[in-house]
Design a protein around this motif. Sequence first.
Motif, short mmCIF file in Angstrom:
data_model
loop_
_atom_site.label_atom_id
_atom_site.label_comp_id
_atom_site.label_asym_id
_atom_site.label_seq_id
_atom_site.Cartn_x
_atom_site.Cartn_y
_atom_site.Cartn_z
N ILE A 130 -4.40 7.85 -3.98
CA ILE A 130 -3.21 7.50 -3.57
C ILE A 130 -2.75 7.81 -2.21
N ASP A 131 -3.62 8.76 -1.66
CA ASP A 131 -3.37 9.06 0.00
C ASP A 131 -3.85 7.89 0.76
N THR A 132 -4.93 6.97 0.24
CA THR A 132 -5.35 5.79 0.95
C THR A 132 -4.37 4.56 1.08
N VAL A 133 -3.42 4.70 0.12
CA VAL A 133 -2.36 3.81 0.21
C VAL A 133 -0.92 3.85 0.16
N ASP A 136 1.31 2.55 2.91
CA ASP A 136 1.41 1.11 3.35
C ASP A 136 2.46 0.41 2.75
N GLY A 137 3.08 1.16 1.80
CA GLY A 137 4.11 0.34 1.03
C GLY A 137 3.88 -0.68 0.04
N SER A 138 2.59 -0.85 0.05
CA SER A 138 1.97 -1.78 -1.23
C SER A 138 0.63 -1.39 -1.61
N ALA A 139 0.28 -1.93 -2.78
CA ALA A 139 -1.19 -1.35 -3.30
C ALA A 139 -1.47 -2.20 -4.39
N ASP A 140 -2.75 -2.26 -4.76
CA ASP A 140 -3.33 -2.87 -5.96
C ASP A 140 -3.82 -1.96 -6.70
N LEU A 141 -2.76 -1.48 -7.82
CA LEU A 141 -3.27 -0.21 -8.64
C LEU A 141 -4.30 -0.47 -9.43
N VAL A 142 -5.02 -1.57 -9.50
CA VAL A 142 -6.09 -1.78 -10.42
C VAL A 142 -7.33 -1.62 -9.44
N VAL A 394 1.81 -3.89 -6.24
CA VAL A 394 3.00 -3.06 -6.54
C VAL A 394 3.60 -2.91 -4.96
N THR A 395 4.79 -2.69 -5.01
CA THR A 395 5.37 -2.22 -3.64
C THR A 395 6.01 -0.87 -4.14
N PHE A 396 6.45 -0.24 -2.87
CA PHE A 396 7.14 1.17 -2.94
C PHE A 396 7.60 1.53 -1.51
N PRO A 400 4.18 10.02 3.14
CA PRO A 400 2.85 10.71 3.82
C PRO A 400 1.82 10.94 2.73
N ALA A 401 0.55 10.90 3.17
CA ALA A 401 -0.49 11.70 2.33
C ALA A 401 -0.24 12.92 2.23
N VAL A 402 -0.64 13.42 1.13
CA VAL A 402 -0.71 14.98 0.90
C VAL A 402 -1.93 15.64 1.60
N GLY A 403 -3.11 14.95 1.67
CA GLY A 403 -4.11 15.53 2.24
C GLY A 403 -4.88 16.53 1.63
#
Length: 407
Positions: A130-133, A136-142, A394-396, A400-403
């Motif tokens: 999840i940190d990698t996306v 961005d506010g959007s991602a492909d969860l597959v 999806v959008t969201f 920030p990343a948790v690291g």
Amino acid sequence: MTPAPVPLSGPRFQAEPAVLYREMRREHGAVAPVLLDAGIPAWLVLGYRELHQVTSDPVLFSRDSGLWNRWEDVPDDWPLLPVIGRGQSSIIHTVGARHRERAAMVSAALETVDPYELRAHAERVADELIDTVCGDGSADLVTQYAMLLPVRVLARLYGFSEQQGPELVTALNDMIDGRERAIEGQRLLAASMARLLAERKKEPADDVVSRMLADENGFTDEEIVQDLMVMLAAGHQPTTDWIGNSLRLMLTDDRFAASLFGGRNSIAEAMNEVLWEDSPTQNVAGRWASRDIHLGGRHIRAGDLLLLGLQGANSDPQVRTDGSALTGGNNAHFSFGHGEHRCPWPAQELAEVIARTGIEVVLDRLPDIDLAVPEAELTRRSSPWLRGLTALPVTFTPTPAVGGPSA
């Protein structure tokens, strides 16, 4: 006029499998004639009671592919050979006492996995993905999440390094979905397993492979490699699709809206409903009749191949007359199989922990998540065997990343 056999391929398995299974049941009954690649005939068992009968009688309905009466028609490059192979030695093909010994070895190796450590590792890997996306506010969860999570967690349990994860994903996806790449994917996965086995024979560790090697029943390296391949393939893609199909349901069905805003109770309900209505494993090969038999009104000849129609049986109207199967956590579905060749209980528990943790991390980390496209535009892979999304955009709101590296 007798209805023609149904090709077990094509876009309808992608777009409307539930409708297709209903039509097959209406036209052919509980056991339907089908055609596999290259026009190879088989029977698809769609009835709940008939499937229970087939999976409960390993003598009459054998896992021994050597019984098949169609081997002379199978081409050398048949794409289903990685699934239906002559003389395969894996746990899914052995029978009798030897099968029980191998099943016990696999279960013992998986039972020792600490569920709290498993959950913690799955959560770390999920957070890392999840940190990698998340910014961005959007991602492909597959493709950016669900396809990567199970194999990375399972690889760690088996003893693979984090760096070997990508090559395992590629080999598994080729083996499961590739058709023309299936045999090459199987070869690459076998080579990776053999290397790991050799490493652990020299230097045992606290992992699944080392525990299988320590078994005292005298299994060969080839047998253990075959079992590891089956375990990884069976644990990776169906769990990936369980995550994706459950997230799709929760994002598109108002009944599960509360879970998207901090609730948790309905995650398990959504996951259970997917196993009944949208099973990641739709159909399984196979069983071979050891003698002539009548099943579901059909005359099955000795040596005929029967495919287990798991989703067809789950939706059999003879056992789903009031829809009660989905209530109260009923797990009498066939999504994990049935009988002595069903998915081992420890493996089911591992898959559930990985899938549920993966879903919870998404809901925790991505606020106000929503589909980026209309539900009607979501597409599935065109496969009669495994049912999963090719993408879940999806959008969201960016966060920030948790690291922190995964352990």
